[in-house]
Scaffold this active site. Structure first.
Site, PDB file in Angstrom:
ATOM      1  N   ASP A 137       8.779   3.624  -1.164  1.00  0.00           N
ATOM      2  CA  ASP A 137       8.007   3.232   0.031  1.00  0.00           C
ATOM      3  C   ASP A 137       6.675   2.634  -0.387  1.00  0.00           C
ATOM      4  O   ASP A 137       5.704   3.358  -0.548  1.00  0.00           O
ATOM      5  CB  ASP A 137       7.826   4.471   0.911  1.00  0.00           C
ATOM      6  N   ASP A 195       0.848  -1.197   0.000  1.00  0.00           N
ATOM      7  CA  ASP A 195       0.000   0.000   0.000  1.00  0.00           C
ATOM      8  C   ASP A 195       0.882   1.245   0.000  1.00  0.00           C
ATOM      9  O   ASP A 195       2.056   1.185   0.371  1.00  0.00           O
ATOM     10  CB  ASP A 195      -0.957   0.022   1.205  1.00  0.00           C
ATOM     11  N   GLU A 232       0.041  -0.936   5.892  1.00  0.00           N
ATOM     12  CA  GLU A 232       1.110  -0.378   6.731  1.00  0.00           C
ATOM     13  C   GLU A 232       0.923   1.120   6.912  1.00  0.00           C
ATOM     14  O   GLU A 232       1.093   1.658   8.009  1.00  0.00           O
ATOM     15  CB  GLU A 232       2.482  -0.664   6.116  1.00  0.00           C
ATOM     16  N   ARG A 250       5.898  10.996  17.936  1.00  0.00           N
ATOM     17  CA  ARG A 250       6.849   9.903  17.689  1.00  0.00           C
ATOM     18  C   ARG A 250       7.414   9.496  19.034  1.00  0.00           C
ATOM     19  O   ARG A 250       7.797  10.355  19.848  1.00  0.00           O
ATOM     20  CB  ARG A 250       7.984  10.373  16.787  1.00  0.00           C
TER      21      ARG A 250
HETATM   22  N1  BES Z   1       8.721   2.986   5.438  1.00  0.00           N
HETATM   23  C1  BES Z   1       8.128   3.927   6.317  1.00  0.00           C
HETATM   24  C2  BES Z   1       8.882   4.096   7.618  1.00  0.00           C
HETATM   25  C3  BES Z   1      10.312   4.562   7.482  1.00  0.00           C
HETATM   26  C4  BES Z   1      10.706   5.426   6.488  1.00  0.00           C
HETATM   27  C5  BES Z   1      11.231   4.122   8.375  1.00  0.00           C
HETATM   28  C6  BES Z   1      12.005   5.832   6.374  1.00  0.00           C
HETATM   29  C7  BES Z   1      12.533   4.548   8.284  1.00  0.00           C
HETATM   30  C8  BES Z   1      12.939   5.397   7.275  1.00  0.00           C
HETATM   31  C9  BES Z   1       6.695   3.498   6.607  1.00  0.00           C
HETATM   32  O1  BES Z   1       6.003   3.140   5.445  1.00  0.00           O
HETATM   33  C10 BES Z   1       5.936   4.643   7.194  1.00  0.00           C
HETATM   34  O2  BES Z   1       5.785   5.633   6.532  1.00  0.00           O
HETATM   35  N2  BES Z   1       5.439   4.486   8.407  1.00  0.00           N
HETATM   36  C11 BES Z   1       4.591   5.471   8.982  1.00  0.00           C
HETATM   37  C12 BES Z   1       3.833   4.905  10.144  1.00  0.00           C
HETATM   38  C13 BES Z   1       2.447   4.481   9.815  1.00  0.00           C
HETATM   39  C14 BES Z   1       1.721   4.025  11.059  1.00  0.00           C
HETATM   40  C15 BES Z   1       1.642   5.501   9.087  1.00  0.00           C
HETATM   41  C16 BES Z   1       5.399   6.620   9.501  1.00  0.00           C
HETATM   42  O3  BES Z   1       6.550   6.444   9.935  1.00  0.00           O
HETATM   43  O4  BES Z   1       4.872   7.733   9.450  1.00  0.00           O
HETATM   44 MN    MN Z   2       7.131   1.938   4.258  1.00  0.00          MN
HETATM   45 MN    MN Z   3       5.344   5.075   4.473  1.00  0.00          MN
END
Ligand code: BES
Ligand code: MN
Ligand code: MN
Length: 458
Positions: free
Chosen positions: A120, A89, A153, A328
């Site tokens: 991503d 997604d 995710e 965070r």
């Molecule tokens: N892949 C990302 C997280 C990420 C990006 C980790 C770059 C380390 C470096 C993931 O898809 C993401 O965006 N996660 C979200 C959390 C989610 C609950 C919406 C985020 O970190 O905002």
């Molecule tokens: Mn991601």
């Molecule tokens: Mn992401």
């Protein structure tokens, strides 16, 4: 590496890219119900590709939300099993007018693939599929492998949490491998060893029972947008500390030695400022930018609205104001506890002339992954070989909520071997992923499997 495997990758390079571009054409936006069928089509496309690559028991598993793609290849029960996790997604593409080419019509410019999801995480997931295909076709797969690619995710993985609790037997493995993070630079490889947690809230502030004329009523009646701004402003003090009582209580204090270790990662404040086109940085006092974005918790408004936001001017004293606020979190903080502290505090500080509603949208816990495991060492060795440099362990500021549950529910440690760059503009307009990074991933993953099997033998 086996030259046979290398030649297979080399001979199929263009197809590997074209297949990814096809996948990027499907707008698998999980947050917006309008794309529900596209999300499903993406899952089905991955299912097809896993089957073609040689995986067994490939299934599109329905959930209460978007489906999970599962597939496996068990070659020998005595070999270690790697559970590969990723997500197909993507984030919504807006604001659309800031894209230089349409988000779901991928193009290659300056050796970068421009499309929503290119980095991503479709691009990084697809590296695993193609590395798997290459190992299958050249008979070089050295571990059992299970794929679990989810479609939620970007909206918090809550149905995946349910799925893993219900499928513990099927998901039995020795470790989890995830490529959904970044490296420091194409010349400075790194492995992510920490992720922050997340508590995501929405607040609604209600003033008068209807929108009012801001001249006729303005001055006597509280404006909920003004009030919301004041409330939000009070959530941080002048040193950048969050003012919610108890917020820092469980925060893991990182010792001097570890902070000194972290400071060794190459970082140029000047280049960082320049790349973002800001005059200065602003963060919690007493910590470096790298620390502020990894070992320290934060609070940010992700969106704020209310009143008139259309063209031109309309004089109105709005009835309601809204904001989406994320925090965070770092190790030992608990997202549910923090959500409750936020709610309690926000309600307490709200003046009596407005009503407030606070909702927790989703949450997830921070993780720190080991650097002394066989899995980490195998990943490190593989990257060292393909980049020509030993990767540096780095804690990242992003979140992948399911990783904490892999440990809690399945007892599995994760290796976060991502290949993106922080400058790939994930979640932003013009997301891109380097061809260098895509192919580097496809080349490195088989080496990881090779070293992981070898090192597991002892
Ligand atoms: N892949 C990302 C997280 C990420 C990006 C980790 C770059 C380390 C470096 C993931 O898809 C993401 O965006 N996660 C979200 C959390 C989610 C609950 C919406 C985020 O970190 O905002
Ligand atoms: Mn991601
Ligand atoms: Mn992401």
């Amino acid at each position: 590496m086996s030259t046979q495997l290398n030649s297979y990758i080399e001979a199929n390079k263009d197809r590997f890219l074209n297949e990814l571009l096809d996948l990027l054409r499907i707008p698998s936006v999980s947050a917006d119900p309008k794309y529900k069928n596209d999300v499903l089509r993406t899952a089905q496309a991955l299912q097809q590709k896993l089957i073609e690559a040689g995986a067994n028991k490939v299934e599109v598993c329905p959930t209460a939300g978007h489906p999970i793609v599962y597939g496996e290849k068990i070659i020998d029960a005595s070999l270690p099993t790697v559970l590969v996790y990723g997500h197909y997604d993507v984030q919504p593409a807006d604001p659309l007018d800031l894209w230089t080419s349409p988000p779901f019509e991928p193009v290659i410019k300056n050796d970068q693939i421009y499309a929503r999801g290119s980095c991503d995480d479709k691009g990084q997931v697809y590296m695993h599929l193609k590395a798997f295909e290459a190992m299958m076709k050249t008979n070089t797969l050295s571990c059992n492998v299970k794929f679990m690619i989810e479609g939620e995710e970007e909206v918090g993985s809550s149905n995946l949490g349910i799925f893993i609790k219900a499928n513990k037997e099927r998901l039995k493995a020795d470790m989890v491998m995830v490529s959904d993070t970044s490296i420091l630079d194409n010349k400075v490889p790194s492995i992510t060893v920490g992720l922050r947690g997340l508590a995501y809230m929405e607040v609604e502030v209600t003033g008068p029972n209807r929108d009012l004329h801001s001249g006729v009523y303005g001055g006597a009646v509280a404006n909920p947008v003004n009030v919301l701004c004041n409330l939000i402003a009070s959530l941080q003090d002048k040193n950048g500390k969050i003012t919610i009582p108890g917020f820092y209580k469980d925060v893991q204090i990182v010792n001097k030695k570890e902070r000194a270790e972290m400071a060794k990662a190459p970082f140029s404040r000047k280049a960082y400022i320049k790349e973002l086109n800001v005059a200065d940085l602003k963060g919690e006092k007493g910590y470096s930018p790298l620390e502020q974005t990894s070992i320290r918790p934060t609070l940010d408004v992700n969106g704020i609205w209310g009143g008139y936001t259309g063209e031109g001017a309309k004089t109105v004293l709005p009835s309601k104001a809204f904001a989406k606020i994320s925090m965070r979190l770092v190790p030992h903080q608990n997202s549910e506890k923090i959500s409750k502290l936020f709610e309690k505090h926000f309600k307490k500080i709200a003046p009596k002339y407005v009503k407030v509603k606070v909702t927790a949208l989703h949450g997830g816990e921070a993780v720190v992954t080991p650097t002394d495991s066989i899995a980490y060492k195998a990943a490190s060795q593989a990257m060292q070989e393909t980049f020509g440099k030993k990767p540096i362990p780095v804690r990242s500021g992003g979140s992948i909520p399911i990783v904490a549950l892999f440990e809690k529910e399945l007892g599995l440690k994760t290796v976060l071997m991502g290949f993106g760059l922080d400058t790939d503009d994930i979640h932003s307009p013009n997301e891109h992923y380097g061809l260098f990074n895509y192919y580097k991933g496809i080349e490195t993953i088989p080496l990881f499997f090779k070293y992981y099997a070898e090192m597991s033998k002892g």
